[in-house]
Design an enzyme around this catalytic site. Structure first.
Site, PDB file in Angstrom:
ATOM      1  N   ASP A   1      13.466   9.173 -29.257  1.00  0.00           N
ATOM      2  CA  ASP A   1      12.503   9.865 -30.098  1.00  0.00           C
ATOM      3  C   ASP A   1      11.971   8.904 -31.154  1.00  0.00           C
ATOM      4  O   ASP A   1      12.658   7.948 -31.540  1.00  0.00           O
ATOM      5  CB  ASP A   1      13.173  11.060 -30.786  1.00  0.00           C
ATOM      6  CG  ASP A   1      12.178  12.116 -31.242  1.00  0.00           C
ATOM      7  OD1 ASP A   1      12.045  13.133 -30.540  1.00  0.00           O
ATOM      8  OD2 ASP A   1      11.530  11.913 -32.281  1.00  0.00           O
TER       9      ASP A   1
ATOM     10  N   ASP B   1       9.241   4.691 -28.975  1.00  0.00           N
ATOM     11  CA  ASP B   1       7.824   5.055 -29.005  1.00  0.00           C
ATOM     12  C   ASP B   1       7.315   4.953 -27.575  1.00  0.00           C
ATOM     13  O   ASP B   1       7.203   3.844 -27.026  1.00  0.00           O
ATOM     14  CB  ASP B   1       7.068   4.097 -29.927  1.00  0.00           C
ATOM     15  CG  ASP B   1       5.571   4.367 -29.980  1.00  0.00           C
ATOM     16  OD1 ASP B   1       5.085   5.251 -29.241  1.00  0.00           O
ATOM     17  OD2 ASP B   1       4.873   3.680 -30.753  1.00  0.00           O
TER      18      ASP B   1
ATOM     19  N   ASN C   1      10.014  14.373 -21.636  1.00  0.00           N
ATOM     20  CA  ASN C   1       9.621  15.531 -22.435  1.00  0.00           C
ATOM     21  C   ASN C   1       8.686  15.177 -23.596  1.00  0.00           C
ATOM     22  O   ASN C   1       8.003  16.054 -24.119  1.00  0.00           O
ATOM     23  CB  ASN C   1      10.879  16.217 -22.972  1.00  0.00           C
ATOM     24  CG  ASN C   1      10.572  17.304 -23.966  1.00  0.00           C
ATOM     25  OD1 ASN C   1      10.117  18.386 -23.611  1.00  0.00           O
ATOM     26  ND2 ASN C   1      10.799  17.012 -25.241  1.00  0.00           N
TER      27      ASN C   1
ATOM     28  N   TYR D   1      -5.621  18.951 -24.227  1.00  0.00           N
ATOM     29  CA  TYR D   1      -4.215  19.177 -23.904  1.00  0.00           C
ATOM     30  C   TYR D   1      -4.056  19.620 -22.453  1.00  0.00           C
ATOM     31  O   TYR D   1      -3.195  19.126 -21.722  1.00  0.00           O
ATOM     32  CB  TYR D   1      -3.634  20.222 -24.851  1.00  0.00           C
ATOM     33  CG  TYR D   1      -2.168  20.499 -24.639  1.00  0.00           C
ATOM     34  CD1 TYR D   1      -1.205  19.549 -24.981  1.00  0.00           C
ATOM     35  CD2 TYR D   1      -1.735  21.712 -24.107  1.00  0.00           C
ATOM     36  CE1 TYR D   1       0.142  19.806 -24.794  1.00  0.00           C
ATOM     37  CE2 TYR D   1      -0.392  21.967 -23.915  1.00  0.00           C
ATOM     38  CZ  TYR D   1       0.544  21.007 -24.263  1.00  0.00           C
ATOM     39  OH  TYR D   1       1.879  21.258 -24.072  1.00  0.00           O
TER      40      TYR D   1
ATOM     41  N   LYS E   1      -1.969  17.810 -19.316  1.00  0.00           N
ATOM     42  CA  LYS E   1      -0.882  18.464 -18.603  1.00  0.00           C
ATOM     43  C   LYS E   1      -1.227  18.685 -17.128  1.00  0.00           C
ATOM     44  O   LYS E   1      -0.332  18.697 -16.270  1.00  0.00           O
ATOM     45  CB  LYS E   1      -0.521  19.781 -19.285  1.00  0.00           C
ATOM     46  CG  LYS E   1       0.143  19.586 -20.637  1.00  0.00           C
ATOM     47  CD  LYS E   1       1.412  18.727 -20.542  1.00  0.00           C
ATOM     48  CE  LYS E   1       2.150  18.630 -21.857  1.00  0.00           C
ATOM     49  NZ  LYS E   1       3.416  17.872 -21.755  1.00  0.00           N
TER      50      LYS E   1
ATOM     51  N   THR F   1       3.782  29.418 -23.981  1.00  0.00           N
ATOM     52  CA  THR F   1       3.825  29.078 -25.395  1.00  0.00           C
ATOM     53  C   THR F   1       5.259  29.233 -25.884  1.00  0.00           C
ATOM     54  O   THR F   1       5.833  30.316 -25.839  1.00  0.00           O
ATOM     55  CB  THR F   1       2.896  29.980 -26.208  1.00  0.00           C
ATOM     56  OG1 THR F   1       1.576  29.891 -25.656  1.00  0.00           O
ATOM     57  CG2 THR F   1       2.857  29.551 -27.661  1.00  0.00           C
TER      58      THR F   1
ATOM     59  N   THR G   1       8.477  26.325 -30.786  1.00  0.00           N
ATOM     60  CA  THR G   1       8.882  24.963 -31.115  1.00  0.00           C
ATOM     61  C   THR G   1       8.323  24.579 -32.485  1.00  0.00           C
ATOM     62  O   THR G   1       7.438  25.256 -33.018  1.00  0.00           O
ATOM     63  CB  THR G   1       8.337  23.978 -30.068  1.00  0.00           C
ATOM     64  OG1 THR G   1       6.898  24.016 -30.099  1.00  0.00           O
ATOM     65  CG2 THR G   1       8.828  24.331 -28.670  1.00  0.00           C
TER      66      THR G   1
END
Length: 255
Positions: A44, A60, A87, A152, A156, A184, A187
């Site tokens: 992360d 990164d 992810n 977006y 995807k 949705t 998060t």
């Protein structure tokens, strides 16, 4: 029982890398895999939120050197890599004309090419595994037209197609590739979007109503689907997208 889930040994002896593992779906997936016996590295930009029982590594996904070093460290610490959970991702709001070209390049760099970088770095290690699996986090946006999500959704959609192509390319090497398509999900990113809305409560109500189940998907529910697809017991499953969306993709309920 831990965190509301049953601990098992399904993943005993296996090593997993989870990108975007510092929070949200990524951290939930990492925790689930660890509870089932895996050694897990969370990659992360900010791994400070990774619990001590997991390996947190700064990474990164837009930087190839950063990716290679993080995957190398994970492999060294955990004696290889058997599972990769791609992810890491970022969101975007806007129509086809409202996002700048820099935004288009930036989102694709993370959401699509980030998967490419991480997978390339991990493939030499995955090829040594007898239980190699890759799971990409896709989205309902890949299969349903959502308003104000052109960029977006395009990214995807690319993830969905990339998953299927990767599954075909690496089947003969014993590497399974699948993806999850969350609806949705509750998060940190969604909560930040809600906080900027003119009426956050009304916006949350609309998001809940958009899914036939009448509520947001939880990170734990997506993590459970990821764990299913990544696990050795799913050895015959590859090239599949698994919707975790409260019925949004397939159901058309009468009101």
């Amino acid at each position: 029982m831990k965190g509301g889930r049953v601990s098992t040994t399904e993943y005993e002896g296996l090593s997993a890398v989870v990108t975007g593992g510092g929070s949200g779906i990524g951290l939930a997936a990492a925790t689930t895999l660890a509870e089932r016996g895996a050694r897990v590295a969370c990659l992360d930009l900010d791994p400070s939120g990774v619990p001590a029982e997991l390996l947190g590594l700064r990474c990164d996904v837009t930087d190839e050197d950063s990716v290679r070093e993080a995957v190398r460290q994970a492999g060294n610490r955990h004696d290889g890599v058997d599972i990769v959970i791609n992810n890491a991702g970022i969101g975007a709001q806007g129509t086809v004309e409202t996002n700048s070209y820099d935004e288009w390049h930036g989102v694709f760099d993370v959401n699509v090419i980030g998967i490419v970088r991480v997978t390339r770095a991990a493939l030499p290690l995955l090829r040594r595994s007898a239980a190699a699996a890759i799971v990409n986090t896709c989205s309902i946006a890949a299969t349903a037209g959502l308003p104000d999500r052109a960029l977006y959704s395009a990214s995807k959609g690319a993830v969905l197609s990339l998953t299927q192509a990767m599954a075909a390319d690496h089947l003969a090497e014993g590497i399974r590739v699948n993806c999850v398509n969350p609806g949705t999900a509750d998060t940190p990113w969604i909560r930040r979007l809600l906080a900027t809305a003119e009426d956050p409560d009304r916006e949350l109500e609309a998001l809940n109503a958009r899914q036939p189940s009448g509520r947001l998907v939880t990170a734990a529910e997506v993590a459970g689907a990821i764990a299913y697809l990544a696990g050795p017991e799913s050895g015959a499953t590859t090239g599949t997208s698994l919707a975790v969306d409260g019925g949004m993709q397939a159901l058309r309920l009468r009101k």
